[in-house]
Design a protein around this motif. Structure first.
Motif, PDB file in Angstrom:
ATOM      1  N   LEU A 156       1.826 -58.712 -42.131  1.00 60.65           N
ATOM      2  CA  LEU A 156       1.176 -58.197 -40.932  1.00 60.65           C
ATOM      3  C   LEU A 156       1.944 -56.989 -40.386  1.00 60.65           C
ATOM      4  O   LEU A 156       1.347 -55.966 -40.018  1.00 60.65           O
ATOM      5  CB  LEU A 156       1.113 -59.299 -39.876  1.00 60.65           C
ATOM      6  N   VAL A 164       6.149 -57.877 -34.876  1.00 61.65           N
ATOM      7  CA  VAL A 164       5.445 -59.147 -35.059  1.00 61.65           C
ATOM      8  C   VAL A 164       6.384 -60.295 -34.709  1.00 61.65           C
ATOM      9  O   VAL A 164       7.539 -60.328 -35.143  1.00 61.65           O
ATOM     10  CB  VAL A 164       4.938 -59.304 -36.512  1.00 61.65           C
ATOM     11  N   ALA A 330      -2.440 -63.459 -43.956  1.00 57.11           N
ATOM     12  CA  ALA A 330      -2.395 -62.125 -43.349  1.00 57.11           C
ATOM     13  C   ALA A 330      -3.668 -61.345 -43.650  1.00 57.11           C
ATOM     14  O   ALA A 330      -4.192 -60.628 -42.781  1.00 57.11           O
ATOM     15  CB  ALA A 330      -1.168 -61.364 -43.850  1.00 57.11           C
ATOM     16  N   LEU A 334      -5.956 -59.568 -40.968  1.00 54.11           N
ATOM     17  CA  LEU A 334      -6.183 -58.122 -41.045  1.00 54.11           C
ATOM     18  C   LEU A 334      -7.664 -57.804 -41.132  1.00 54.11           C
ATOM     19  O   LEU A 334      -8.136 -56.815 -40.579  1.00 54.11           O
ATOM     20  CB  LEU A 334      -5.441 -57.542 -42.249  1.00 54.11           C
ATOM     21  N   TYR A 338      -8.143 -58.141 -36.896  1.00 51.22           N
ATOM     22  CA  TYR A 338      -7.739 -56.770 -36.587  1.00 51.22           C
ATOM     23  C   TYR A 338      -8.700 -55.711 -37.128  1.00 51.22           C
ATOM     24  O   TYR A 338      -8.584 -54.540 -36.775  1.00 51.22           O
ATOM     25  CB  TYR A 338      -6.329 -56.508 -37.132  1.00 51.22           C
TER      26      TYR A 338
END
Length: 452
Positions: A156, A164, A330, A334, A338
């Protein structure tokens, strides 16, 4: 430590009733009065990601507390049982890496000051709620930290280019029930029925929640990572486990006052549960438990990570490949949280089936850029049942991003199942490199689960 960007950040503690408390951080100053029960809480306005170490100063009368070296970025909580607790030092003990790229020397090379870790130790949290256990992800602190959590955080940080923070709160051998209080169950209609043992609430509800999760609230988080289920699988649970996941997800989101917090969880690894001799329960089929886990995908903002190809030895309940697992977690974040990756957040998931003559045509969600055989060989691990429910090995081919399944001697197919073995190693993937989840087209459990 790391504080969560883009959200109000809570600062809280205890003090003398009636006294004023002021918190100052990055140009912000907020005040409040200590309540009659000695508690106080201040919320800072949403912060921007920052690599510059800052100081949080808390003042009440003549008393001053200064917390130093604080970054702002993304914070995730990972929890569960032994495979989440699985510490980095166990990876460092590998002598002969089984494959290229296995990070057996990660403990020697990990020196990224922008990855911070906090290991929740049950014995320390109950009497001391100061959260003093934050560390940079290196050296002795990293040795005892969750490998899955660390590799998630490493990926990440590399992709998002922000600090993070990873919090790990996991207990080996723990069932799901201790991670939430009894009230998390009792609000669900499923557990109000109490018609038989399926709807019974046991397993020490709240035992770990009270000492390892509740003290973290309301520390601002981006989401949850969950790797648990082995202990409940040994109890031969099915639909009741899905509802227990429902209860856990609902309760944690409620306590953090955010019903949309991502909850990304891991399929329990392939293991010979049916061969276990040291358990007092008869376990019929791990794939049925995978199905119970998969049903929880009906709960909004969840992702299930496939582990079918991450255990080379089904006799080992604790597969060591936690780096690929961390990367998959992750990738989910992602992609889904995100929106920083075009890759799918998870592998192909059974969607629908139709009958075309003697074939059954399977459609999937999360196919991404398309379905593919990982090794270029004919698809494996497919079985077809006739109208009487008798399964035989089947042939499967990819056509127009669907899988057509047929079997010699079956003219009227009844059902298809895929990777329905504890040691299955299927080769159906999407082009993002993620394996398809096991399934059966005639699942009653999937239809029975109704998220509450």
């Amino acid at each position: 430590m790391v504080l969560q960007q883009g959200q109000p950040v809570a600062v809280w503690g205890r003090g003398i009733p009636g006294k004023q408390v002021a918190a100052t951080f990055k140009g912000q100053k907020a005040t409040t009065a200590v309540k009659a029960d000695s508690s106080w809480k201040i919320e800072l306005r949403p912060l921007k990601a920052s690599f510059d170490p800052a100081v949080l100063e808390i003042v009440s009368g003549q008393e001053i507390i200064k917390l130093n070296n604080i970054l702002v970025g993304e914070v995730w909580l990972c929890s569960g049982q032994s495979n989440m607790e699985f510490a980095m030092r166990k990876i460092g003990k590998l002598q002969s890496p089984p494959g290229a790229g296995w990070p057996v020397k990660e403990l020697e090379t990990a020196h990224n000051k922008n990855i911070r870790i906090f290991l929740v130790e049950r014995k320390k949290m109950a009497p001391d709620l100061t959260h003093a256990g934050w560390s940079v992800a290196e050296d002795d602190a990293l040795r005892s930290f969750s490998a899955a959590g660390y590799f998630f955080g490493k990926e990440l940080q590399a992709k998002l280019k922000v600090p993070v923070g990873i919090i790990s709160a996991a207990i080996p051998g723990s069932r799901i029930e201790p991670w939430m209080p009894r009230e998390a169950f009792t609000v669900l209609d499923f557990f109000k029925k109490q018609t038989d043992s399926t709807h019974k609430i046991d397993g020490d509800p709240g035992k770990f929640y009270n000492t390892m999760i509740r003290p973290l609230i309301p520390f601002a988080l981006k989401g949850f990572l969950w790797y648990q289920g082995e202990s409940n699988c040994f109890l031969n649970e099915r639909l009741q486990y899905t509802y227990k996941m429902n209860a856990l997800i609902n309760y944690w989101r409620k306590e953090w006052r955010n019903s949309a917090l991502p909850f990304y969880y891991v399929q329990i690894a392939p293991y010979y549960y049916s061969k276990a001799k040291d358990r007092p329960y008869t376990v019929f089929s791990e794939p049925e438990f995978w199905e119970a886990q998969q049903a929880a995908l009906k709960i909004p903002n969840t992702v299930m990570i496939n582990t079918m190809d991450l255990n080379d030895n089904p006799a080992d309940l604790h597969p060591v490949d936690k780096w690929d697992l961390g990367k998959r977690l992750a990738q989910s974040a992602l992609s889904k949280t995100y929106h920083a990756s075009a890759a799918t957040p998870m592998g192909p998931v059974f969607k629908t089936v139709i009958i075309e003559g003697a074939a059954m045509v399977i459609s999937f969600d999360y196919t991404g850029k398309g379905l593919v055989s990982r090794n270029g060989k004919p698809l494996n691990c497919f079985e077809m049942a006739d109208e009487q429910g008798q399964y035989v090995p089947a042939t499967a081919v990819i056509k127009n991003n669907k899988v057509w399944v047929s079997a010699a001697g079956i003219k009227k197919p009844g059902a298809v199942r895929f990777a329905w073995r504890e040691d299955a190693r299927p080769n159906l993937y999407n082009k993002d490199g993620l394996p398809a989840l096991p399934f059966r087209t005639d699942s009653k459990l999937m239809a029975a689960f109704k998220p509450e």
